[in-house]
Write an enzyme that holds these catalytic residues in place. Structure first.
Site, PDB file in Angstrom:
ATOM      1  N   CYS A 197       0.811  -1.234   0.000  1.00 23.11           N
ATOM      2  CA  CYS A 197       0.000   0.000   0.000  1.00 23.11           C
ATOM      3  C   CYS A 197       0.843   1.283   0.000  1.00 23.11           C
ATOM      4  CB  CYS A 197      -0.949  -0.016   1.183  1.00 23.11           C
ATOM      5  SG  CYS A 197      -0.214  -0.594   2.702  1.00 23.11           S
ATOM      6  N   HIS A 214      -2.925   6.142   4.891  1.00 28.39           N
ATOM      7  CA  HIS A 214      -1.500   6.287   5.174  1.00 28.39           C
ATOM      8  C   HIS A 214      -1.030   7.658   4.679  1.00 28.39           C
ATOM      9  CE1 HIS A 214      -1.490   2.204   6.306  1.00 28.39           C
ATOM     10  NE2 HIS A 214      -0.820   1.635   5.311  1.00 28.39           N
TER      11      HIS A 214
HETATM   12  N1  NAP Z   1      -5.076  -3.665   4.830  1.00 27.70           N
HETATM   13  C1  NAP Z   1      -4.427  -2.997   3.917  1.00 27.70           C
HETATM   14  O1  NAP Z   1      -4.352  -1.757   3.953  1.00 27.70           O
HETATM   15  C2  NAP Z   1      -3.753  -3.728   2.782  1.00 27.70           C
HETATM   16  C3  NAP Z   1      -3.101  -2.975   1.788  1.00 27.70           C
HETATM   17  C4  NAP Z   1      -2.463  -3.637   0.725  1.00 27.70           C
HETATM   18  C5  NAP Z   1      -2.483  -5.013   0.676  1.00 27.70           C
HETATM   19  N2  NAP Z   1      -3.123  -5.710   1.673  1.00 27.70           N
HETATM   20  C6  NAP Z   1      -3.129  -7.172   1.564  1.00 27.70           C
HETATM   21  O2  NAP Z   1      -4.487  -7.570   1.349  1.00 27.70           O
HETATM   22  C7  NAP Z   1      -4.740  -8.806   2.004  1.00 27.70           C
HETATM   23  C8  NAP Z   1      -5.931  -8.648   2.942  1.00 27.70           C
HETATM   24  O3  NAP Z   1      -5.669  -7.681   3.922  1.00 27.70           O
HETATM   25  P1  NAP Z   1      -6.810  -7.228   4.951  1.00 27.70           P
HETATM   26  O4  NAP Z   1      -6.304  -5.998   5.585  1.00 27.70           O
HETATM   27  O5  NAP Z   1      -8.134  -7.235   4.292  1.00 27.70           O
HETATM   28  O6  NAP Z   1      -6.751  -8.412   6.025  1.00 27.70           O
HETATM   29  P2  NAP Z   1      -7.883  -8.886   7.058  1.00 27.70           P
HETATM   30  O7  NAP Z   1      -8.816  -7.771   7.379  1.00 27.70           O
HETATM   31  O8  NAP Z   1      -7.144  -9.539   8.159  1.00 27.70           O
HETATM   32  O9  NAP Z   1      -8.702  -9.983   6.239  1.00 27.70           O
HETATM   33  C9  NAP Z   1      -8.116 -11.216   5.881  1.00 27.70           C
HETATM   34  C10 NAP Z   1      -9.105 -12.019   5.051  1.00 27.70           C
HETATM   35  O10 NAP Z   1      -8.476 -13.268   4.723  1.00 27.70           O
HETATM   36  C11 NAP Z   1      -9.362 -14.321   5.109  1.00 27.70           C
HETATM   37  N3  NAP Z   1      -8.629 -15.536   5.482  1.00 27.70           N
HETATM   38  C12 NAP Z   1      -7.774 -15.720   6.516  1.00 27.70           C
HETATM   39  N4  NAP Z   1      -7.342 -16.992   6.533  1.00 27.70           N
HETATM   40  C13 NAP Z   1      -7.954 -17.630   5.497  1.00 27.70           C
HETATM   41  C14 NAP Z   1      -7.952 -18.954   5.001  1.00 27.70           C
HETATM   42  N5  NAP Z   1      -7.216 -19.916   5.572  1.00 27.70           N
HETATM   43  N6  NAP Z   1      -8.708 -19.251   3.918  1.00 27.70           N
HETATM   44  C15 NAP Z   1      -9.460 -18.303   3.338  1.00 27.70           C
HETATM   45  N7  NAP Z   1      -9.522 -17.027   3.759  1.00 27.70           N
HETATM   46  C16 NAP Z   1      -8.772 -16.693   4.828  1.00 27.70           C
HETATM   47  C17 NAP Z   1     -10.123 -13.748   6.301  1.00 27.70           C
HETATM   48  O11 NAP Z   1     -11.290 -14.520   6.550  1.00 27.70           O
HETATM   49  P3  NAP Z   1     -12.036 -14.458   7.994  1.00 27.70           P
HETATM   50  O12 NAP Z   1     -12.919 -13.247   7.953  1.00 27.70           O
HETATM   51  O13 NAP Z   1     -12.804 -15.734   8.023  1.00 27.70           O
HETATM   52  O14 NAP Z   1     -10.962 -14.390   9.034  1.00 27.70           O
HETATM   53  C18 NAP Z   1     -10.415 -12.357   5.768  1.00 27.70           C
HETATM   54  O15 NAP Z   1     -11.478 -12.408   4.840  1.00 27.70           O
HETATM   55  C19 NAP Z   1      -3.428  -9.201   2.681  1.00 27.70           C
HETATM   56  O16 NAP Z   1      -2.708 -10.041   1.810  1.00 27.70           O
HETATM   57  C20 NAP Z   1      -2.692  -7.877   2.827  1.00 27.70           C
HETATM   58  O17 NAP Z   1      -1.293  -8.031   2.852  1.00 27.70           O
HETATM   59  C21 NAP Z   1      -3.755  -5.102   2.707  1.00 27.70           C
END
Ligand code: NAP
Length: 331
Positions: free
Chosen positions: A125, A236
């Site tokens: 990000c 950010h």
């Molecule tokens: N947050 C940011 O600002 C941001 C920016 C750039 C990139 N990213 C990337 O985007 C991705 C998601 O980030 P996020 O912030 O949305 O994370 P998050 O809020 O922690 O959400 C994670 C998601 O992954 C699912 N998950 C976890 N374990 C799993 C499994 N074994 N099988 C299937 N689904 C599973 C979770 O399901 P449950 O709801 O069931 O737990 C939830 O839907 C990550 O790879 C992160 O590095 C995030």
């Protein structure tokens, strides 16, 4: 019409991606939504239809034309190498360093999609937000050095970190917690806790450096970063001091930035650009743009961007739009 899969549909980024898809014109025949199944989840309403959320399976993923991976790098590594059919847009860091996997910000290097890669990575990000502001200037004046200090919100660490900040803040406000420790997130600032790679940069900083060089195709570009977590919910901020090969004026910098899609400049009289201005805003906002009075090749600026949007869900969706718009996938 295509079939779309979203792994991690219930996360913070997943929620934003679903909102974007819901309001978009992209037609899809079917959409499969996946999560960890650790908790029971209600179906999600999308374009007037209810969609269940299920466990990930290779069989279902193979039914898709495009799959977004938004569930962290371990899940991406577990599934993506086994997929044959779908085009994958991966938001984790799992494949960003792979030579054959393009790292795409459509406004900057969308043309790399013309080779029809099977796996496409969306950048970290902070990298996306920073490069949206720097690329228009780099094209014209060529970057020589970047010095970046980031101010990263809790939602950058997913739902769990966002929950910790809210919980600690609430407890402190209700005085149930006697004091805040140096490990508290609420009312605290600390270096991003990503692991230290080489005793110098932590993993978040390493990602920013590597990904910037990869996207700009300049493996020797000088970059120093300091990534700091701040107790804000979303968006950010990045304080940038950059050196170019060629001198420039503030007017020239404004002109290049104004002409670039996805950028908005906050100039006088509205110079106090706070992170709140960028919440749920698809644009990257820039202010405090000024040239060093003794060195006309040096520029400082303050940039804010919603990292759940251009830093994640929006960028990934724009990759899909580019693929469809260029008939690289048929829908
Ligand atoms: N947050 C940011 O600002 C941001 C920016 C750039 C990139 N990213 C990337 O985007 C991705 C998601 O980030 P996020 O912030 O949305 O994370 P998050 O809020 O922690 O959400 C994670 C998601 O992954 C699912 N998950 C976890 N374990 C799993 C499994 N074994 N099988 C299937 N689904 C599973 C979770 O399901 P449950 O709801 O069931 O737990 C939830 O839907 C990550 O790879 C992160 O590095 C995030």
């Amino acid at each position: 019409m295509a079939t779309i899969g979203i792994v991690g549909a219930t996360g913070l980024v997943g929620e934003e991606l679903l909102k974007i898809i819901n309001y978009s014109q992209i037609p899809f025949e079917k959409i499969f939504l996946f999560n960890s199944q650790k908790k029971l989840c209600d179906p999600i309403l999308l374009k007037g239809k209810w969609h269940p959320i299920t466990a990930v399976s290779l069989e279902t993923l193979e039914l898709c034309d495009v799959v977004f991976f938004l569930a962290g790098s371990e899940i991406s590594k577990d599934y993506i190498p086994h997929l044959q059919r779908p085009t994958v847009i991966d938001l984790s860091s799992a494949f960003r360093t792979h030579k054959a996997v393009p790292l795409i910000i459509p406004e900057i290097n969308g043309h790399l999609l013309e080779t029809r890669p099977r796996v496409i990575a969306s950048p970290n990000c902070t990298t996306s937000i920073m490069l949206m502001a720097l690329y228009p200037l780099h094209k014209r004046y060529k970057l020589k050095r970047i010095c970046a200090s980031t101010y990263q919100a809790a939602s950058g660490g997913g739902r769990k970190l966002l929950g910790s900040l809210l919980e600690e803040t609430k407890r402190y406000a209700l005085k149930r917690s006697a004091s805040l420790s140096s490990l508290s997130y609420a009312f605290n600032l600390y270096p991003h806790p990503a692991s230290i790679e080489n005793c110098q940069d932590n993993l978040e900083e390493t990602k920013m450096i590597f990904e910037t060089r990869k996207i700009l195709e300049d493996p020797t570009l000088s970059i120093s970063c300091q990534c700091i977590r701040v107790p804000t919910l979303r968006v950010h901020g990045i304080s940038l001091h950059v050196d170019f090969e060629d001198p420039l004026t503030e007017e020239e910098a404004f002109k290049e930035l104004r002409a670039f899609p996805g950028i908005e400049i906050y100039a006088q009289p509205k110079m106090q650009l706070s992170s709140h201005e960028a919440i749920e805003n698809q644009k990257i906002l820039c202010s405090r743009i000024r040239i060093d009075p003794v060195d006309p090749t040096r520029l400082s600026l303050w940039v804010v961007g919603d990292q759940l949007l251009k830093g994640a869900a929006l960028n990934a969706f724009q990759i899909l739009e580019y693929l469809i718009g260029s008939s690289l996938i048929l829908i």
